[in-house]
Design a protein around this motif. Sequence first.
Motif, PDB file in Angstrom:
ATOM      1  N   UNK A  99       3.721  13.616   7.103  1.00 58.52           N
ATOM      2  CA  UNK A  99       4.450  12.415   7.494  1.00 58.52           C
ATOM      3  C   UNK A  99       3.782  11.117   7.057  1.00 58.52           C
ATOM      4  N   UNK A 100       2.643  11.185   6.400  1.00 61.12           N
ATOM      5  CA  UNK A 100       1.917   9.962   6.063  1.00 61.12           C
ATOM      6  C   UNK A 100       2.387   9.386   4.730  1.00 61.12           C
ATOM      7  N   UNK A 101       2.847   8.143   4.705  1.00 61.63           N
ATOM      8  CA  UNK A 101       3.189   7.511   3.418  1.00 61.63           C
ATOM      9  C   UNK A 101       1.944   7.354   2.559  1.00 61.63           C
ATOM     10  N   UNK A 102       2.131   7.407   1.242  1.00 62.18           N
ATOM     11  CA  UNK A 102       0.993   7.301   0.343  1.00 62.18           C
ATOM     12  C   UNK A 102       0.470   5.868   0.288  1.00 62.18           C
ATOM     13  N   UNK A 103      -0.813   5.754  -0.054  1.00 58.15           N
ATOM     14  CA  UNK A 103      -1.469   4.457  -0.225  1.00 58.15           C
ATOM     15  C   UNK A 103      -2.363   4.560  -1.451  1.00 58.15           C
ATOM     16  N   UNK A 104      -1.785   4.202  -2.599  1.00 58.26           N
ATOM     17  CA  UNK A 104      -2.488   4.365  -3.866  1.00 58.26           C
ATOM     18  C   UNK A 104      -3.442   3.185  -4.090  1.00 58.26           C
ATOM     19  N   UNK A 105      -4.731   3.492  -4.108  1.00 57.78           N
ATOM     20  CA  UNK A 105      -5.770   2.459  -4.170  1.00 57.78           C
ATOM     21  C   UNK A 105      -6.122   2.064  -5.599  1.00 57.78           C
ATOM     22  N   UNK A 106      -5.842   2.929  -6.554  1.00 63.48           N
ATOM     23  CA  UNK A 106      -6.200   2.701  -7.952  1.00 63.48           C
ATOM     24  C   UNK A 106      -5.254   3.546  -8.800  1.00 63.48           C
ATOM     25  N   UNK A 107      -5.346   3.430 -10.121  1.00 65.26           N
ATOM     26  CA  UNK A 107      -4.575   4.304 -10.997  1.00 65.26           C
ATOM     27  C   UNK A 107      -5.253   4.392 -12.346  1.00 65.26           C
ATOM     28  N   UNK A 108      -4.992   5.492 -13.035  1.00 66.01           N
ATOM     29  CA  UNK A 108      -5.500   5.686 -14.388  1.00 66.01           C
ATOM     30  C   UNK A 108      -4.432   6.402 -15.195  1.00 66.01           C
ATOM     31  N   UNK A 109      -4.406   6.144 -16.498  1.00 64.65           N
ATOM     32  CA  UNK A 109      -3.418   6.715 -17.401  1.00 64.65           C
ATOM     33  C   UNK A 109      -4.154   7.442 -18.518  1.00 64.65           C
ATOM     34  N   UNK A 110      -3.809   8.712 -18.756  1.00 66.85           N
ATOM     35  CA  UNK A 110      -4.471   9.416 -19.844  1.00 66.85           C
ATOM     36  C   UNK A 110      -3.690   9.234 -21.150  1.00 66.85           C
ATOM     37  N   UNK A 111      -4.176   9.819 -22.227  1.00 70.36           N
ATOM     38  CA  UNK A 111      -3.558   9.601 -23.535  1.00 70.36           C
ATOM     39  C   UNK A 111      -2.160  10.213 -23.635  1.00 70.36           C
ATOM     40  N   UNK A 112      -1.845  11.127 -22.748  1.00 71.76           N
ATOM     41  CA  UNK A 112      -0.510  11.706 -22.728  1.00 71.76           C
ATOM     42  C   UNK A 112       0.465  10.955 -21.854  1.00 71.76           C
ATOM     43  N   UNK A 113       0.008   9.847 -21.264  1.00 68.25           N
ATOM     44  CA  UNK A 113       0.867   9.063 -20.396  1.00 68.25           C
ATOM     45  C   UNK A 113       0.941   9.562 -18.970  1.00 68.25           C
TER      46      UNK A 113
END
Length: 328
Positions: A297-311
């Motif tokens: 039941x917990x909504x997500x809380x995205x603190x950071x992000x990264x993108x690899x070469x495949x997107x």
Amino acid sequence: MNYLYGILALTLLGCAARSVTDTDAPAAVLPLAYQLTDWPAPAAAARMGQPVGVGILGDGTVAVFHRGLSDPAPYVADDAVQFIHPDSGEPLASWGGGFFIRPHGMHVDADEHIWLTDIARHQVFKFTRDGRLLLTLGEEGIAGADSAHFDQPTDVAVGPRGNIFVTDGYGNRRVVKFAPDGRYLTQWGREGSAAGEFINPHAIDISAEGQLYVSDRENNRVQVFDTYGTFKKAYALPAATYAAVHDASTDLLYVTDYRVIGDTVVIGSDVYTLNERARAATSLVGRAGPQVQRKGSKPCRYHDLAIDTGGNLYLPDLTNRIVVKYVD
């Protein structure tokens, strides 16, 4: 000063059923542009405390910075830096036990140096991939606003010429620039909501052309500067911006936010792509995504992000204590 706000978006993934133009009204659920994968493997997840930072190494290995499985006493006993295979999700290596107090930001530079911030130590660190400490900025446990101290620094970006940019966010509301050897060069910013001011500069990234993107969290925007601190523009977003990452291969800016209504109703995080060349504003729609279903039941809380070469996207979820992977 007048400055440009743009909400320039092509695609979204998220955990909230909300639109940008009408933030309190439910919106139609759109097909997911990205699909959530069953990643990482249980063995890696079991070693991970609250994740705060994520980065991609040259061979695709995913680096995660986390806060350990138990409270620091006084340092985090667990290896706070963990490496995970990008495909299998299995743990590969780890280091950093007994060193950090309150991990916060992570940046992997072009030479695969790993930069980390600790908001309790008030310090910024440069490590090799195998955990050898190369450079320390700030004085442990001593907060300050001068050229030799920070007050809870949040993130780091290293430019094409090796200059170091630190968001000194929770205490000082500034960006600090250093030479590659750690010598202080300049700083800019103060508390406020005008151009070049911050409420909380929470994360920073830099493009190959030298444009700096600063997530001005509680001002619900991303501000753009040159490497001398000259304000260029800002992008307004519907909620507090936690991270902004520029992807050179697509020239897209990826932004994750976190939305709470009236300090009580937690909606969760969305992820946006901002196309700076198209200049075409598009309404964004969040949705109750599979992350909520998978983790309860917990909504997500995205603190950071990264993108690899495949997107593919990697997102550390503070609330559910897991790094998730979305594939295009």
